[in-house]
Design an enzyme around this catalytic site. Structure first.
Site, mmCIF file in Angstrom:
data_model
loop_
_atom_site.group_PDB
_atom_site.id
_atom_site.type_symbol
_atom_site.label_atom_id
_atom_site.label_comp_id
_atom_site.label_asym_id
_atom_site.label_seq_id
_atom_site.Cartn_x
_atom_site.Cartn_y
_atom_site.Cartn_z
ATOM 1 N N CYS A 120 0.826 -1.202 0.000
ATOM 2 C CA CYS A 120 0.000 0.000 0.000
ATOM 3 C C CYS A 120 0.860 1.251 0.000
ATOM 4 C CB CYS A 120 -0.869 0.018 1.238
ATOM 5 S SG CYS A 120 -1.872 -1.446 1.425
ATOM 6 N N GLU A 140 18.390 -17.493 -7.427
ATOM 7 C CA GLU A 140 17.989 -16.149 -7.835
ATOM 8 C C GLU A 140 17.405 -16.181 -9.257
ATOM 9 O OE1 GLU A 140 17.480 -13.249 -6.776
ATOM 10 O OE2 GLU A 140 17.734 -11.907 -8.493
ATOM 11 N N HIS A 196 19.469 -36.573 -5.981
ATOM 12 C CA HIS A 196 18.811 -36.940 -4.715
ATOM 13 C C HIS A 196 17.310 -36.684 -4.797
ATOM 14 C CE1 HIS A 196 22.625 -37.765 -2.847
ATOM 15 N NE2 HIS A 196 23.086 -36.644 -3.365
ATOM 16 N N TRP A 222 -3.019 -2.569 -1.615
ATOM 17 C CA TRP A 222 -2.608 -3.912 -2.051
ATOM 18 C C TRP A 222 -3.311 -4.866 -1.100
ATOM 19 C CZ3 TRP A 222 0.662 -7.888 -0.017
ATOM 20 C CH2 TRP A 222 1.157 -8.786 -0.970
ATOM 21 N N GLU A 258 8.779 -14.982 -10.782
ATOM 22 C CA GLU A 258 8.150 -13.683 -10.522
ATOM 23 C C GLU A 258 7.595 -13.013 -11.765
ATOM 24 O OE1 GLU A 258 9.963 -10.737 -7.414
ATOM 25 O OE2 GLU A 258 11.562 -11.874 -8.337
ATOM 26 N N LYS A 315 6.255 -4.213 -3.965
ATOM 27 C CA LYS A 315 7.677 -3.868 -3.968
ATOM 28 C C LYS A 315 8.298 -3.999 -2.588
ATOM 29 C CE LYS A 315 11.602 -2.563 -5.593
ATOM 30 N NZ LYS A 315 12.370 -3.665 -6.195
ATOM 31 N N ASN A 362 -1.745 2.180 6.058
ATOM 32 C CA ASN A 362 -0.926 1.017 5.699
ATOM 33 C C ASN A 362 -0.669 0.237 6.978
ATOM 34 O OD1 ASN A 362 -0.738 2.177 3.191
ATOM 35 N ND2 ASN A 362 1.441 2.696 3.350
ATOM 36 N N GLY A 363 -0.730 -1.055 6.907
ATOM 37 C CA GLY A 363 -0.409 -1.845 8.092
ATOM 38 C C GLY A 363 -1.584 -2.692 8.553
ATOM 39 N N LYS A 372 13.495 -15.105 -10.224
ATOM 40 C CA LYS A 372 13.124 -14.076 -11.201
ATOM 41 C C LYS A 372 12.169 -14.645 -12.246
ATOM 42 C CE LYS A 372 14.757 -10.586 -9.531
ATOM 43 N NZ LYS A 372 15.330 -11.073 -8.361
ATOM 44 N N ARG A 417 5.026 0.047 -6.403
ATOM 45 C CA ARG A 417 5.056 -0.782 -5.205
ATOM 46 C C ARG A 417 4.049 -1.926 -5.277
ATOM 47 N NH1 ARG A 417 7.551 1.896 -1.064
ATOM 48 N NH2 ARG A 417 6.425 0.666 0.438
HETATM 49 C C1 F6R Z 1 12.739 -10.534 -5.756
HETATM 50 C C2 F6R Z 1 12.340 -9.497 -4.831
HETATM 51 C C3 F6R Z 1 12.031 -9.875 -3.442
HETATM 52 C C4 F6R Z 1 12.803 -8.990 -2.463
HETATM 53 C C5 F6R Z 1 12.361 -9.282 -1.020
HETATM 54 C C6 F6R Z 1 13.155 -8.485 -0.016
HETATM 55 O O1 F6R Z 1 12.912 -10.040 -7.053
HETATM 56 O O2 F6R Z 1 12.274 -8.340 -5.184
HETATM 57 O O3 F6R Z 1 12.274 -11.221 -3.208
HETATM 58 O O4 F6R Z 1 14.168 -9.225 -2.652
HETATM 59 O O5 F6R Z 1 11.001 -8.992 -0.885
HETATM 60 O O6 F6R Z 1 12.929 -7.122 -0.156
HETATM 61 P P1 F6R Z 1 13.882 -6.075 0.520
HETATM 62 O O7 F6R Z 1 15.227 -6.241 -0.098
HETATM 63 O O8 F6R Z 1 13.275 -4.737 0.215
HETATM 64 O O9 F6R Z 1 13.913 -6.379 1.988
#
Ligand code: F6R
Length: 605
Positions: free
Chosen positions: A2, A478, A501, A70, A485, A600, A96-97, A482, A27
């Site tokens: 949010c 990683e 395994h 959100w 995502e 975000k 927010n929260g 990606k 975000r």
């Molecule tokens: C992956 C991604 C998330 C963040 C995670 C941590 O592409 O963006 O997995 O890495 O939510 O976020 P931060 O770094 O802001 O604590």
């Protein structure tokens, strides 16, 4: 997550509110709304454009609050969208929260005759403020918050006091922006950049009242005035633009060379094979005496920490543990005063990561941060730390911040290693490799067209496994993260040695494997893993060192990468993986900058 934006001043509020919401779009959100005291509230499900489309007539008024929601509890509907109002429309709020004791508050309010139209905790909050409102909105908010348990960042207005916005913070960021023709509030400083660079970050337990030409901060519990000096945001509004790229994600991947330069600037003493990190000066002695270091983070920040662990153990001789922040916060921690906790977070606001810092403090551990967002909560709550200097990351999927996190870990490896058993020659070799990295990445980025062609061929598979070994195991994770995502492909990351395994059982012609196979000290092992995969007829895309012919004979597709110092190899390997995910995502027609269901920065648990 949010987003909150608000303005009170001399300009017409509505365009500023809509613009503010647009800067918060990145975000992640699913509905939005604004409240302007002289006009009323308007809300819409979907993009900000849907909200703008409803505002067909001029909206008078020079103050207002706005929100992007959100959904966590309750569907993304207009009824659940913010701003919410009290029974009489005398109080409006964006929040927010999460209010944890909302059921108890709701039951109490019901007994006073208050009725509810939604199940949201936010409605409880605004109605509680409404019952306490006697003409001073700041007092009503203060009295209400005395009864609230939970996390909040909020902004409240009343049509009876249209020239005041009351904001408060407990666990969810709120930043005041001090402008020349009015004052602003936002949950994210990047939303303020177009108007001002002078900001005040509220701390937990603080409330502020802003008017067109004043701001006053006080504590919620004791109403004690707080003198807070404005801080200056260094980021430029230009950094928030796409610069001709089709998506932020693409722009941010292509920024990698610049990001590395920025992260390294002034921090390498190459001739001595050392690193200098100003934010760590106060804990240098302690770092050289640590028994072990605990790293915590979520998602990509966790994988960056995993790479950091390999490096710190291999090159700096420091024992390291890595935990997912969401696990660390609830597990039993065996006290060890000669360890420290290092939290890694791009946003500096991630709730789980913050909770680890609190927990470490309770155990009297020194807390450190690797954070990109300057002034963010984790940056302020930790005892010492390092800023990434990657600039604002707008795309939801973290790419340039991940690259800069790895770069910071390389610097930390030098810093800590040289105070332990790393030789000057080894330090110099790492420092030189880091210095050369921006140029190396420029050459990697030239392979983008080839990666796009390969990506298009892999876009129709439903599943895939990424494999790597040692430093490249977290990179495999990683890469898989990606692809999940932004391309919604089921992807898993595995250490190559783990395939037999279990997961090898799934492989066939329809289940490709993406193999990280640079010529490092586990290369031969990786070649065997690739051979095992090919024996099951799975298509293989391999990332290899330039000039490698052995793997090329085995696999279906090959991308050659420059040969560099093994420590920086994972950074070189990450950029093409990010591009691969990006190109698969766009080949499938997805909104790669705002993947579905994601936000975000995850400021709630
Ligand atoms: C992956 C991604 C998330 C963040 C995670 C941590 O592409 O963006 O997995 O890495 O939510 O976020 P931060 O770094 O802001 O604590």
């Amino acid at each position: 997550m949010c987003g909150i934006f608000g303005y009170v001043g001399t300009r017409t509020a509505e365009p500023l509110l809509l613009e503010g919401l647009r800067t918060l779009e990145y975000r992640g959100y699913d509905s939005a709304g604004i409240y302007v005291p002289e006009y009323g509230a308007v809300k819409a499900v979907g993009p900000i454009d849907a909200l703008a489309a409803k505002l067909t007539e001029p909206v008078p008024g020079t103050s207002g609050i706005a929100h992007t929601r959100w959904a966590t509890h309750g569907e993304p509907t207009e009824a659940n969208a913010h701003p919410h109002q009290d029974m009489s429309g005398g109080v409006w709020l964006v929040h927010n929260g999460i209010v944890e004791n909302y059921q108890e508050l709701r039951d109490g309010l019901k007994m006073q005759g208050v009725s509810f139209t939604s199940e949201t905790d936010t409605e409880v909050l605004v109605k509680l403020i409404g019952t306490l409102y006697k003409g001073d909105i700041a007092d009503a908010v203060t009295n209400a918050l005395a009864q609230v348990r939970g996390a909040y960042g909020l902004a409240v207005m009343s049509p009876r006091e249209p020239d005041r916005i009351v904001v408060a913070r407990m666990g969810s960021p709120i930043v005041l922006g001090l402008g020349t023709d009015g004052n602003f509030v936002a949950s994210d400083p990047s939303a303020l950049l177009a108007h001002t660079k002078d900001v005040i970050y509220l701390d937990d337990g603080e409330l502020a009242v802003i008017t067109a030409d004043s701001h006053a901060v006080r504590t919620i519990s004791t109403a004690e005035q707080r003198e807070k000096r404005p801080e200056r945001i260094e980021w430029d509004v230009e950094a928030m633009k796409k610069d001709g790229f089709a998506h932020y994600m693409e722009k941010e991947i292509f920024e990698a060379p610049q990001v590395i330069e920025n992260t390294l600037r002034g921090r390498l003493i190459t001739e001595k094979g050392r690193a200098k990190l100003g934010g760590m000066e106060s804990v240098l002695d302690e770092l050289s005496r640590l028994n072990r270091l605990q790293l915590v983070g979520c998602g990509s920040a966790y994988y960056a920490s995993e790479v950091g662990r390999y490096w710190l153990e291999e090159y700096a001789g420091l024992p390291v543990e890595v935990e997912l922040a969401s696990e660390y916060r609830y597990k039993r921690n065996l006290p060890d005063t000669k360890s420290a906790l290092l939290a890694v977070s791009q946003s500096g606001e991630t709730a789980d990561t913050r909770a680890c810092i609190q927990k470490a403090k309770e155990h009297d551990l020194t807390t450190l941060g690797v954070v990109n967002a300057v002034g963010s909560t984790i940056a302020r709550e930790t005892d010492a730390g390092v800023y990434n200097h990657a600039g604002p990351e707008i795309a939801v999927a973290s790419t340039k911040a991940f690259i800069s996190q790895l770069t910071v870990f390389a610097l930390l490896t030098l810093l800590i290693g040289r105070s332990r058993d790393m030789t000057q020659a080894d330090g110099q070799a790492i420092a030189r490799a880091l210095e050369e990295l921006p140029g190396v990445l420029q050459s990697v980025l030239k392979q983008a067209p080839k990666l796009q062609q390969v990506a298009e061929r892999y876009a129709d598979y439903r599943d895939t496994i990424f494999i790597g070994r040692k430093f490249h195991t977290p990179i495999a994770h990683e890469g898989a993260l990606k692809l999940k995502e932004v391309a919604y492909i089921h992807a898993e990351g595995y250490a190559g040695g783990e395939l037999k395994h279990g997961p090898i059982a799934m492989l066939d012609e329809q289940f490709p494997v993406i193999a990280m196979a640079p010529q490092d000290d586990v290369y031969e092992k990786m070649v065997s893993n690739i051979a095992e995969v090919k024996a099951r007829k799975a298509p293989v895309l391999a990332f290899v060192s330039e000039g490698d012919t052995e793997v090329a004979q085995l696999v279906d597709d090959v991308i050659e990468l420059p040969r560099v110092h093994p420590l920086v190899q994972p950074i070189v390997s990450t950029v093409p993986l990010h591009l691969l995910a990006y190109y698969v995502g766009i080949a499938k027609g997805y909104d790669v900058d705002k993947p579905r269901n994601l936000a975000k920065s995850v400021t709630v648990e």
